[in-house]
Design an enzyme around this catalytic site. Sequence first.
Site, PDB file in Angstrom:
ATOM      1  N   ARG A  43       0.751  -1.148  -0.064  1.00 22.48           N
ATOM      2  CA  ARG A  43       0.004  -0.074   0.093  1.00 22.48           C
ATOM      3  C   ARG A  43       0.721   1.374   0.010  1.00 22.48           C
ATOM      4  O   ARG A  43       0.393   2.391   0.439  1.00 22.48           O
ATOM      5  CB  ARG A  43      -0.907  -0.008   1.230  1.00 22.48           C
ATOM      6  N   GLU A  76       7.523  18.752 -24.707  1.00 28.28           N
ATOM      7  CA  GLU A  76       7.079  19.014 -23.194  1.00 28.28           C
ATOM      8  C   GLU A  76       7.759  20.565 -22.781  1.00 28.28           C
ATOM      9  O   GLU A  76       6.762  21.146 -22.146  1.00 28.28           O
ATOM     10  CB  GLU A  76       7.507  17.970 -22.227  1.00 28.28           C
ATOM     11  N   LYS A 134       6.416  23.265 -13.642  1.00 26.82           N
ATOM     12  CA  LYS A 134       5.471  21.999 -13.256  1.00 26.82           C
ATOM     13  C   LYS A 134       5.491  22.014 -11.628  1.00 26.82           C
ATOM     14  O   LYS A 134       4.338  21.713 -11.305  1.00 26.82           O
ATOM     15  CB  LYS A 134       6.393  20.762 -13.960  1.00 26.82           C
ATOM     16  N   HIS A 159      -2.638  11.488 -26.848  1.00 29.41           N
ATOM     17  CA  HIS A 159      -2.722   9.959 -26.585  1.00 29.41           C
ATOM     18  C   HIS A 159      -3.573   9.217 -27.440  1.00 29.41           C
ATOM     19  O   HIS A 159      -3.642   8.007 -27.818  1.00 29.41           O
ATOM     20  CB  HIS A 159      -3.626   9.882 -25.142  1.00 29.41           C
TER      21      HIS A 159
END
Lengths: 359, 359
Positions: free
Chosen positions: A119, A183, A225, A250
């Site tokens: 987890r 980018e 960013k 995409h």
Amino acid sequence: MDILDVDLGARAYPILIGPRLLAREGAAIAARIPARDLLIVSNTTVAALHAPALGAALPGRRIVEVILPDGEIHKTLANVARILDVLVANRFGRDACVVALGGGVVGDMAGFAAACYQRGIAIAQVPTTLLAQVDSSVGGKTGVNHPGGKNLIGAFHQPIAVIADTSTLDTLPDRELRAGLAEVVKYGLICDRAFFDWLEGNIDALLARDAAALAHAIRRSCELKAQIVARDEHERGERAWLNFGHTFGHAIESATGYASWLHGEAVGAGMLVAASMSRACGMLASADVVRIERLLKRAGLPLDTRAIKADAAHELMRLDKKVQAGRIRLVLLRQIGEACVTAEYPDDALAATLAGHFG
Amino acid sequence: MDILDVDLGARAYPILIGPRLLAREGAAIAARIPARDLLIVSNTTVAALHAPALGAALPGRRIVEVILPDGEIHKTLANVARILDVLVANRFGRDACVVALGGGVVGDMAGFAAACYQRGIAIAQVPTTLLAQVDSSVGGKTGVNHPGGKNLIGAFHQPIAVIADTSTLDTLPDRELRAGLAEVVKYGLICDRAFFDWLEGNIDALLARDAAALAHAIRRSCELKAQIVARDEHERGERAWLNFGHTFGHAIESATGYASWLHGEAVGAGMLVAASMSRACGMLASADVVRIERLLKRAGLPLDTRAIKADAAHELMRLDKKVQAGRIRLVLLRQIGEACVTAEYPDDALAATLAGHFG
């Protein structure tokens, strides 16, 4: 060495940027990756080039390696399961750390495996491509592709540190350098007009791998960013700007089976489509679309997407994660340096834009 | 109908508890599960019994079902991938909601799939076993087993609501009722001595499915769990108490291939081992160990673990998620109603305890 901070409260972390970090800044790296047990995840190409230096920067640790095949087509749940198998087989505990050494594919899979193992255990990102250094290693988005769409399975899982050694770009193929520049251009387009202007003046230096120009481009991209992620970690609003060009991109990647377009290339072509759509919606001036296309061309990015059918692209866009209540939300430009997210656009403008760019 | 709140700030959610909720409280349920697109995840046994009532409580929605095989042995990454495939195939967006209808196995897998799909969509839990109603549906732990160990892969992902319809227990097999009572007893042991006393006085009523007794046991268990989770969502401290009996229990489940012991049964036997270990460390009085064993026996829980080798149990415990710096951390009892977590125990006390309970 520059150190930027991603300000996320209890999950804040540093981005170390500079030349020869692996070779010369071992102590700084080791201090940011304190775990005793490390799983280095890399790919066949990058491991041979940089794994020895990374290991040397982290002496006295128990290091296990997982070497995955190279390429977006391998960014699958099956490969994440392989990473998990190695973590289990080596009895790594919650105090272990996964270290991603490579580009965006390695970083996304290693980060997702770290998010899921017990987890959630620590992940450190050591990006070795321009795209990963300016984008995918920062911000905590992890995941894999599904045959039905890009990045459909994943988690938000922030790294404990990002180590961007710009010397690793020395061995980066030109094609991947150009894909990473897409980018970089994105940051100028969505939120920093002055940076876009700077890129127009310095694109040739960047392509020639001028060290000072690359250092500035990487640092400024990470700054922008980090600011956006700190304000909107889980993409409730502004962070969606970072997906500029990605909904179209995409679709390009998915339509071509993740095989012929690099992610950054698809984003570059997708940004041109998004700019056209912004103009079709009456937001962006035609002269700005021309400027954007010219810079992307000068960066050597492929922009011809006519081999993909417009209908197929539209259908794939409907599986994008930004679809809400059945409607595709688009990131568009009001002007260079100012993005917005909207589902309020004329459907015929989208159809015409797709018809103009796709086959 | 009782409504408890799990106080987690922006991720707070209600637990609805009461008889005939699916049949009579459709409006309350529909208000807590607002999504238009719903994926109901259930198993072959429970779907036939309760899926029609759940669907009727949520009119006007687009409902898709995934029916998984029943049993802990099926709590695998492969079955989570099946759920994800259905979400993708039906083009579910980020605004969709997964609804888990079943016991802990269904809830853990559906929750993990929701955590991973598009980096996290909503999950609502509709637990239909006592164990799920008092434990696994509350608190946001999701995940699957790995051949190397229990729950090694997963995520923290809080539900948007828990709908505990106590009438669904009417069809629960006696064996599963008893397994659920093990987790109820756990709450008394770790943090509420008065509740343990109450259980001693009411265990026969609970086994006879007395509605008032069951309602009190479920409500009190959820209250105690909600308080602990609200104070320590990600198990940095106190939440580990909830794992009392689980380190030993997971070893029992894993050693027997998740096939012959129910999870709650393994936890029941594991709690007796943990109580013995607490006594061996000089914490718990022998008389209290006797009381604990007597209550577990009266609950009809199997306590004989001699078919499992002590060495095998010890080895499996080393893969537990509570291992830190190579050392197994144990949840022990200072007295009935007071747990503690420690890695500071004599190794020979652990060896002797394991030898006393295992083969």
